[in-house]
Scaffold this motif. Structure first.
Motif, PDB file in Angstrom:
ATOM      1  N   TRP A 177       0.826  -1.211   0.000  1.00 22.25           N
ATOM      2  CA  TRP A 177       0.000   0.000   0.000  1.00 22.25           C
ATOM      3  C   TRP A 177       0.859   1.259   0.000  1.00 22.25           C
ATOM      4  N   ALA A 178       2.009   1.195   0.664  1.00 17.66           N
ATOM      5  CA  ALA A 178       2.914   2.343   0.656  1.00 17.66           C
ATOM      6  C   ALA A 178       3.393   2.631  -0.762  1.00 17.66           C
ATOM      7  N   PHE A 179       3.678   1.569  -1.522  1.00 15.80           N
ATOM      8  CA  PHE A 179       4.153   1.765  -2.886  1.00 15.80           C
ATOM      9  C   PHE A 179       3.025   2.117  -3.846  1.00 15.80           C
ATOM     10  N   LEU A 180       1.813   1.733  -3.515  1.00 18.97           N
ATOM     11  CA  LEU A 180       0.672   2.203  -4.304  1.00 18.97           C
ATOM     12  C   LEU A 180       0.577   3.722  -4.212  1.00 18.97           C
ATOM     13  N   LEU A 181       0.755   4.254  -3.012  1.00 20.03           N
ATOM     14  CA  LEU A 181       0.748   5.711  -2.840  1.00 20.03           C
ATOM     15  C   LEU A 181       1.895   6.355  -3.608  1.00 20.03           C
ATOM     16  N   VAL A 182       3.075   5.736  -3.577  1.00 23.97           N
ATOM     17  CA  VAL A 182       4.232   6.250  -4.318  1.00 23.97           C
ATOM     18  C   VAL A 182       3.926   6.313  -5.814  1.00 23.97           C
ATOM     19  N   VAL A 183       3.329   5.254  -6.345  1.00 25.41           N
ATOM     20  CA  VAL A 183       3.011   5.212  -7.771  1.00 25.41           C
ATOM     21  C   VAL A 183       2.011   6.309  -8.139  1.00 25.41           C
ATOM     22  N   VAL A 184       1.001   6.519  -7.306  1.00 23.54           N
ATOM     23  CA  VAL A 184       0.020   7.577  -7.559  1.00 23.54           C
ATOM     24  C   VAL A 184       0.711   8.942  -7.592  1.00 23.54           C
ATOM     25  N   ILE A 185       1.640   9.168  -6.671  1.00 26.53           N
ATOM     26  CA  ILE A 185       2.353  10.451  -6.617  1.00 26.53           C
ATOM     27  C   ILE A 185       3.181  10.660  -7.881  1.00 26.53           C
ATOM     28  N   PHE A 186       3.884   9.627  -8.316  1.00 27.86           N
ATOM     29  CA  PHE A 186       4.693   9.764  -9.528  1.00 27.86           C
ATOM     30  C   PHE A 186       3.811   9.956 -10.765  1.00 27.86           C
ATOM     31  N   ALA A 187       2.676   9.294 -10.817  1.00 25.04           N
ATOM     32  CA  ALA A 187       1.762   9.498 -11.947  1.00 25.04           C
ATOM     33  C   ALA A 187       1.271  10.947 -11.983  1.00 25.04           C
ATOM     34  N   LEU A 188       0.959  11.494 -10.808  1.00 27.00           N
ATOM     35  CA  LEU A 188       0.548  12.891 -10.717  1.00 27.00           C
ATOM     36  C   LEU A 188       1.680  13.819 -11.155  1.00 27.00           C
ATOM     37  N   ALA A 189       2.907  13.513 -10.722  1.00 26.06           N
ATOM     38  CA  ALA A 189       4.057  14.336 -11.102  1.00 26.06           C
ATOM     39  C   ALA A 189       4.275  14.304 -12.609  1.00 26.06           C
ATOM     40  N   THR A 190       4.111  13.132 -13.219  1.00 25.42           N
ATOM     41  CA  THR A 190       4.293  13.008 -14.665  1.00 25.42           C
ATOM     42  C   THR A 190       3.316  13.912 -15.414  1.00 25.42           C
ATOM     43  N   ALA A 191       2.064  13.863 -15.021  1.00 21.29           N
ATOM     44  CA  ALA A 191       1.060  14.707 -15.672  1.00 21.29           C
ATOM     45  C   ALA A 191       1.339  16.184 -15.443  1.00 21.29           C
ATOM     46  N   ALA A 192       1.715  16.538 -14.205  1.00 21.75           N
ATOM     47  CA  ALA A 192       1.961  17.943 -13.883  1.00 21.75           C
ATOM     48  C   ALA A 192       3.163  18.490 -14.645  1.00 21.75           C
ATOM     49  N   ILE A 193       4.221  17.699 -14.762  1.00 18.96           N
ATOM     50  CA  ILE A 193       5.402  18.136 -15.501  1.00 18.96           C
ATOM     51  C   ILE A 193       5.064  18.331 -16.976  1.00 18.96           C
ATOM     52  N   ALA A 194       4.313  17.392 -17.535  1.00 22.84           N
ATOM     53  CA  ALA A 194       3.934  17.500 -18.941  1.00 22.84           C
ATOM     54  C   ALA A 194       3.153  18.786 -19.215  1.00 22.84           C
ATOM     55  N   LEU A 195       2.371  19.233 -18.235  1.00 23.62           N
ATOM     56  CA  LEU A 195       1.514  20.394 -18.428  1.00 23.62           C
ATOM     57  C   LEU A 195       2.187  21.721 -18.104  1.00 23.62           C
ATOM     58  N   THR A 196       3.201  21.712 -17.237  1.00 27.09           N
ATOM     59  CA  THR A 196       3.694  22.991 -16.700  1.00 27.09           C
ATOM     60  C   THR A 196       5.138  23.340 -17.029  1.00 27.09           C
ATOM     61  N   VAL A 197       5.999  22.355 -17.218  1.00 19.76           N
ATOM     62  CA  VAL A 197       7.412  22.677 -17.467  1.00 19.76           C
ATOM     63  C   VAL A 197       7.552  23.269 -18.864  1.00 19.76           C
ATOM     64  N   PRO A 198       8.171  24.448 -18.988  1.00 17.79           N
ATOM     65  CA  PRO A 198       8.265  25.110 -20.300  1.00 17.79           C
ATOM     66  C   PRO A 198       9.061  24.280 -21.309  1.00 17.79           C
ATOM     67  N   HIS A 199       8.642  24.355 -22.552  1.00 17.87           N
ATOM     68  CA  HIS A 199       9.367  23.697 -23.631  1.00 17.87           C
ATOM     69  C   HIS A 199      10.634  24.493 -23.938  1.00 17.87           C
ATOM     70  N   ARG A 200      11.680  23.769 -24.269  1.00 14.43           N
ATOM     71  CA  ARG A 200      12.951  24.407 -24.623  1.00 14.43           C
ATOM     72  C   ARG A 200      13.665  23.492 -25.598  1.00 14.43           C
ATOM     73  N   ALA A 201      14.251  24.078 -26.624  1.00 13.38           N
ATOM     74  CA  ALA A 201      14.943  23.267 -27.624  1.00 13.38           C
ATOM     75  C   ALA A 201      16.123  22.527 -27.003  1.00 13.38           C
ATOM     76  N   GLY A 202      16.413  21.363 -27.540  1.00 10.09           N
ATOM     77  CA  GLY A 202      17.550  20.588 -27.067  1.00 10.09           C
ATOM     78  C   GLY A 202      18.863  21.125 -27.610  1.00 10.09           C
ATOM     79  N   GLU A 203      19.947  20.487 -27.219  1.00 14.96           N
ATOM     80  CA  GLU A 203      21.286  20.868 -27.672  1.00 14.96           C
ATOM     81  C   GLU A 203      21.924  19.630 -28.299  1.00 14.96           C
TER      82      GLU A 203
END
Length: 409
Positions: A177-203
């Protein structure tokens, strides 16, 4: 008039998204420590039936393998993805953390779970390293360390909230159950990063071979040494807080989680303060905070027999050690030149080496019969070593600045 700098809302959203991921990393890294009996009872039933101590000791490999994954993954992943846009890289790293922790959640045997812990450690350093670069970028000049500290805050808050909550769930409902909570948190982080971190060209020019050039920069080695040795002093204390509380101070076992929460609060506050101080004057902040860590450990070692003073100085050790972290991260970014991605990630390899060093030496002095406050003295010596490495590093830098003909160090 147009500007390319992120808006305040974009900056806050990106930093919060990255901090959610670091919160998840703090949980997945440290919650195992409090659930070793539950994990070993389920995954090693034969060994548990014969000897609970042996089963718990064998389950401790889950912690070691995670740390090994961090050490391996930080430079290799960060160097390999340096040429890609950081927004895309951070999404993929958060997704990898989600998937690998999901494997820990569902795999049925100890050997498979152990393999999943190694895999879960691989993206850890790259996430923090590249996340630190993203945070510094969105915050802008003069505020880089504050951005780094904000991202790291997720890790420290995890020690106050996430790890105790995960331990409670694991002890009462089952460790998965502890790792179920961890997985939920990482899934939330993945979605949040996809939506909020600015795009920037690679090098495209930043290949792994080019990034490995960071190892030719002497000052990078010094910065890593400060983290591995100096921060090892913190882990010598942190690993054995429970025995300090119950054996050295004679306090009841139920007080250990409270002391750990106080330590976590000290780390959270110290991390934010350290970011502000590093942006003002990094050199002065690094030396002042390392000095504060040494003094805190000295006073803790001398007064650990009294629970009130122990609690106060454990808070001080957490505060000063965590305040040092953004200064070291920013120092690495300063001295790495063009090799930013791999250098920023290497900091977390160094910190995990410090974790292993502090824990091993602390355990050795207890096993040698030197007492339960002996790990604090070990931590003091390691912190002094870190301060010495910092002194040599800045001294050489000043000499090089005054004498340009000196070789690059």
């Amino acid at each position: 008039m147009t500007t390319t700098s992120p808006s305040r809302r974009t900056t806050t959203g990106a930093l919060l998204a990255l901090a959610i991921g670091s919160f998840g990393i703090g949980m997945t890294e440290f919650v195992v420590m409090g659930l070793l009996p539950e994990i070993s009872r389920e995954l090693l039933p034969t060994v548990w039936a014969a000897s609970q101590e042996d089963a718990i000791a064998q389950a401790g490999w889950l912690i070691t393998l995670y740390a090994l994954g961090v050490v391996i993954g930080a430079p290799t992943i960060a160097g390999s993805v340096a040429r890609f846009p950081r927004h895309r890289v951070m999404v993929l790293l958060a997704l990898a953390l989600t998937v690998f922790n999901a494997l820990t959640l569902i795999l049925p045997t100890f050997e498979l779970v152990a393999a999943s812990r190694l895999l879960a450690g691989l993206p850890h350093g790259a996430y923090f390293g590249i996340g630190a670069l993203v945070a510094a970028e969105v915050m802008g000049p003069g505020n880089r360390a504050k951005g780094v500290a904000f991202v790291l805050t997720g890790l420290t808050v995890a020690n106050v909230v996430g790890v105790p909550l995960g331990t409670f769930l694991g002890q009462n409902l089952g460790w998965r159950w502890a790792f179920l909570l961890v997985v939920v948190i990482f899934a939330l982080a993945t979605a949040a990063i996809a939506l909020t971190v600015p795009h920037r060209a690679g090098e495209p020019a930043r290949t792994l071979r080019a990034e490995l050039g960071v190892f030719r920069v002497g000052q990078v080695w010094f910065a890593l040494g400060i983290g591995a040795v100096g921060f090892g002093g913190f882990f010598a204390v942190y690993t054995y807080v429970a025995t300090l509380v119950t054996e050295a101070a004679g306090a009841p076992a139920w007080s250990v989680p409270l002391v750990l929460i106080i330590l976590g609060v000290g780390m959270t506050v110290g991390n934010l303060v350290g970011g502000h101080l590093a942006d003002r004057d990094l050199t002065r902040a690094l030396f002042g905070l390392m000095g504060g860590l040494i003094l805190s450990q000295l006073l803790l070692a001398l007064t650990a027999g009294w629970i009130v003073s122990l609690v106060f100085f454990v808070f001080a050790v957490g505060f000063t050690s965590s305040a040092v972290s953004p200064t070291i991260q920013t120092r690495l970014m300063d001295v790495a030149g063009d090799n930013q991605s791999i250098a920023a990630a290497l900091n977390h390899s160094a910190l995990n080496m410090g974790n292993a060093l502090g824990a091993a030496l602390g355990g050795a002095v207890i096993a040698a019969g030197l007492g339960y406050t002996a790990p604090v003295w070990v931590g003091l010596v390691l912190a002094l070593g870190g301060l010495g490495i910092a002194a040599v590093s800045f001294s050489l830098e000043r000499r090089r600045a005054s004498r340009p003909e000196l070789a690059r160090v």
